[in-house]
Structure formats: C-alpha cells, structure tokens
Design a protein around this motif. Structure first.
Motif, PDB file in Angstrom:
ATOM      1  N   ILE A   7      52.133  48.127  47.688  1.00 35.83           N
ATOM      2  CA  ILE A   7      51.627  48.336  46.332  1.00 35.83           C
ATOM      3  C   ILE A   7      50.529  49.391  46.329  1.00 35.83           C
ATOM      4  N   ARG A 260      48.034  42.550  36.626  1.00 32.03           N
ATOM      5  CA  ARG A 260      47.496  42.504  37.979  1.00 32.03           C
ATOM      6  C   ARG A 260      46.415  41.433  37.986  1.00 32.03           C
ATOM      7  N   ARG A 293      51.735  39.789  40.747  1.00 31.58           N
ATOM      8  CA  ARG A 293      50.956  40.976  41.150  1.00 31.58           C
ATOM      9  C   ARG A 293      49.563  40.489  41.558  1.00 31.58           C
TER      10      ARG A 293
END
Length: 527
Positions: A7, A260, A293
């Motif tokens: 990521i 996130r 995430r």
C-alpha cells in the motif's frame, strides 16, 4: 512483501509527476545552472525499506531535484553539505502528536528527526482546547489554520477533526448514547465543513469522555464522510486491555468501512508474553487480508500517559457530579480504585507528571501523606492529575514495535512529561537498530516515514525520490541517542546532525534554526 508495504509503495509511486529530471544534465538545466543545496557522499536510506545506496542529492526550492552521482565540479549549489558516508533519510512523520502550534516549540521533535506532525488526536481537535467548544474563539478550522500559517511553523503540521469536539460543537450532552437524527445531522455538517477546510479526517477517543458514550452507529456516517473525502480515521480505541483489544480493533473496522483507518498507540494493557503480541498482530493481518484499509502505530515505551480518569469507573466520570459520587458511593469507589490500581501494577506503577506531584509515584504520595493510595486517588479525583502509567509488558511492546505492520508515532507533545515526546525516534534507532538488532536501519526508517505517509495519504513526503518534498535527515546511526527518561522527559535527542524541512535547514549541530520552514498541510492540497 507485506500488505502495508505494498500500500505504501503504491501510494507513493502514484505521486504526481514533476518537471524535475532524472538525469543530471536535465536537472542542472531545469535548475538554471545552480541548486539551493547539495548533499555529497551520503548513504541513502530512501524510506521504502530498500537497502542503502551511496548517492549525492541535489535540492532546488522545496523539492529533491536529483539523486545519483554528481562528479566533482559538475553542479553548483548555494550550500554543500559533506555527508561523508553518513545516512540520509526522509524526515520522520509522527501520526499522533499533541501540541498547540500557536504557542508551543517543536524543538524536541526536530531534535529526534520529526519533520511532520499530525495534530487533533484522541477525539480532541487541535484548534479547540476548552470544554466549552461552541463558544471557542478558534471555532473555525480554516481561520485557525490561517493563523498558524501566518505565524509560521518549524515543521509541517496537519490536523484531524476530533469526534469529541464536534460532539460538543453540535450541542450533544456528554452522556448521550443513541443520537437523534437531528444531532447526527449537526455532527455530519461540522465534519463536512472541516474536511473542506483542510482536515485530513477524524480522530476518535473512545476511552475518554465524551467518546466513551458514543455508540458505534454514531460513528458510521462520520466515517463514510471521511471515506468519501479519501481521508483517514485515527483512533484511540475503546479499550486496550488484554482480551478486549481485538474487539476494539474490530469496532474500528466495522465503523471505518472504506476509509483508511489507523489504530493508534497500539498496546496490550495487562498482556504478557510474545504470544499475546502475536495474537493481536495476526488479528490485524486477518483484517487487512479481508479488505480493511487498516494500519497501526506504536511507540517504543512501556508506559502510557494520561489522566487519572483511566483508573476511575464510568459512573464517577463526567457528566456525573464527582462530589456527589464521593458522598454517596465512597466505600464502593475506594474498593474499585484499590482493585483497579492493583491490577495496573500497584501504586508504584503510576508516576505523576502534573505539578505539584510531578516526578513522584502514587506510592510516594501515599507514604508522604500517610494514607492508602486509594484515598490519595479519591482525593485527587478523575480530573486531578496526569501521569505515566506503567502498564505494558516489555516483551509485548518490543514485538509490536518491531512488526512490519506498525508505524512509529510518539503520542507526545512539548508539555507532556513523558520521554516519548523527545526520545521516540532516537530510541528506535539506538535500541532496536543499533542495540538489539530487532530492526534494520532501512526498516526502522520505513516505519517512520513511508508507512505513516501512506496512512495519511501523503503522496510527496515520506520517501526520498526526485520530485518529492525535501524533508531530509543526516545522521550517523551509531551516534543517535535518546537522552530523556521519565524523570527528565524534556532532554533533547542527540545524533540527528542536520534536519531539513522543505529544502531548508531547520536544525543543525544541536541548534534549531530561527526560521520557520514548515508548512500547514491541508488534505485538499496534499494529493
């Protein structure tokens, strides 16, 4: 390669292209024949986790213009720094900081290599520090950021919107659990305004008042707004206790949805042994593989820092009238405090940081006053003091720090009496890289730069590459020292010889520059 590294690299690789050249001749041409800064003969640790390489670095303005071999005399610069084989790395990004940039000095952060901090943690917005948030003169985030910008900052500053703060701004009582549609709408509107003003997302403090009274359902629509804005949620979770912390992570995943999300200052209170840490890390990995995430940050110390409210039962906390609680439930409260503090390691495991008790343990105060420690706590009350709580097992914390899943943060601030605010990153290198060898230097740097950059959504910081912002450190890892401890929490770190913020030298040879070279970062301008 771990999911978190994938990521991070994907985000940073997707950064907007620039006109800066990859070859020296083009870089010289683009710079008009001369650069602002040249670093010669560095051992480059670029923040990605890759092995170090020898390189020269050219900086023009606030960006890196060239990385590679610069033959002697091939390029001119206003200033040349001879690295002489020392390490050059990205500046460190602290995703959990407590400070007021209008009043506080960030010398302690610069001294340990931090070039970017994220404020507004634990559900408390950085621009509003009082409990009467609706009447605060700093109510408007955009105006407050403008004031910070006008004053100037020593390093880069980004902010989150505090969930507890917008609860107050929406006029919601602390003890409210299930919100009305109108209350939720008011909260949503405030968050939308702050995201537009530049907030990077939301912070929650679900172990504190008023966050502890918030039901998960209250957080879902707020998280959706953050996800829609491509922001981040950083959470002091509802509990960090052994046997319950996985449930707290699950709650974060449940309401975080597509945003996130980051579990902040990861720890396992009362947890013992490596297997305890491995269980939590495996749980986080499982959530990541399931599509969350999710990231986490951790600091390399075995004591947290917070108010006495962490020791008291919910029925003794605001909005309860503490005086009435003491009158009507004194014996019950004393029994609770004695049992709770005993479970947390006893009175010797709480070191006060608030005057006039600072530097003394609860056991010390108990002996001085000649009364049981629970009586001391009762007299102080849940809002009576702050201190360092020694509640973490060293073996557990060591594994959390060394894990490739976790970024490094401080949870510190200029006024907090805890060595993490001045020593975190120095201790990371001194103890875990040079000492126990639990981490390679490149991995320690990655955990302090590109990994937190990815969590925040920064595309031009946290990595040393052409076109990235020139937030850089120059140091010899073998000479880095964390000088602070719990009794001397404000001693500055040593060994970070040069700290560069946006292409300008912010600290050098143990002294901070008089200039203010940092930037106020806004979410809408940082992509």
């Amino acid at each position: 390669m771990t999911l978190t590294r994938v990521i991070a690299l994907a985000l940073l690789a997707a950064a907007p292209s620039t006109l800066m050249a990859q070859d020296l001749a083009s870089a010289i041409r683009d710079a008009g024949g001369s650069f602002d800064l040249m670093i010669e003969d560095a051992m480059l640790v670029d923040g990605t986790g890759a092995a170090p390489i020898q390189a020269d670095i050219l900086v023009e303005g606030d960006r890196i213009a060239f990385i590679g071999d610069v033959p002697k005399g091939a390029a001119r610069a206003d200033r040349t720094i001879a690295a002489a084989g020392r390490t050059v790395s990205p500046g460190f990004i602290d995703t959990h900081t407590h400070a007021n940039p209008l009043a506080d000095s960030f010398d302690g952060f610069l001294a340990m290599g931090v070039t970017t901090v994220i404020l507004g943690q634990d559900g408390r917005s950085a621009n509003i520090t009082t409990s009467d948030a609706p009447s605060s003169p700093e109510r408007d985030l955009g105006e407050w950021l403008g004031k910070v910008e006008a004053k100037g900052v020593q390093l880069n500053v980004a902010v989150l919107t505090g969930h507890g703060t917008i609860r107050h701004l929406a006029g919601i009582p602390d003890s409210a659990r299930g919100l009305t549609a109108e209350q939720q709408t008011r909260m949503n509107a405030i968050l939308i305004d702050e995201l537009r003003a530049g907030s990077f997302g939301l912070s929650t403090g679900l172990e504190y008042v008023p966050g502890r009274y918030a039901e998960t359902a209250e957080l879902v629509p707020l998280a959706k707004l953050v996800a829609d804005a491509e922001g981040v949620i950083i959470s002091h979770m509802r509990t960090e206790d052994d046997g319950q912390v996985e449930g707290a992570v699950q709650e974060l995943v449940d309401y975080g949805a597509n945003a996130r999300i980051q579990a902040s200052h990861l720890k396992i209170v009362f947890g013992k042994g490596p297997e305890t840490a491995q269980r939590l890390l495996s749980f986080i990995t499982e959530k990541q593989r399931g599509g969350a995430r999710l990231s986490a940050d951790v600091y390399p110390y075995t004591a947290g820092y917070g108010g006495l409210g962490l020791i008291f039962p919910e029925w003794a906390l605001s909005p309860a009238n503490y005086t009435d609680v003491v009158k009507t439930r004194r014996a019950e409260l004393l029994a609770y405090l004695k049992a709770r503090m005993t479970k947390r390691g006893g009175p010797g495991a709480l070191l006060f940081g608030s005057p006039p008790l600072a530097g003394k343990t609860l056991a010390d105060i108990s002996a001085e006053q000649g009364k049981p420690f629970e009586e001391v706590l009762l007299a102080l009350g849940p809002d009576g003091a702050h201190g360092a709580h020694f509640i973490m097992d060293e073996a557990v914390q060591d594994l959390l720090v060394a894990s490739p899943l976790t970024a490094i943060s401080t949870d510190g601030g200029p006024s907090i009496r805890h060595p993490r605010g001045t020593g975190t990153y120095a201790r990371l290198i001194e103890h875990y890289v040079e000492g126990t060898r639990a981490l390679t230097l490149q991995e320690a740097v990655r955990k302090s730069s590109s990994l937190p950059a990815a969590a925040m959504g920064f595309s031009d910081r946290g990595i040393v590459r052409v076109g990235a912002k020139a937030d850089l450190l120059l140091f010899d890892p073998a000479k880095v020292r964390a000088k602070s401890d719990y009794l001397k929490p404000y001693e500055l770190a040593q060994g970070f010889d040069v700290v560069i913020v946006n292409g300008r030298v912010a600290r050098e040879n143990g002294a901070t520059s008089v200039g203010r070279h940092g930037k106020v970062l806004r979410r809408t301008q940082s992509r």
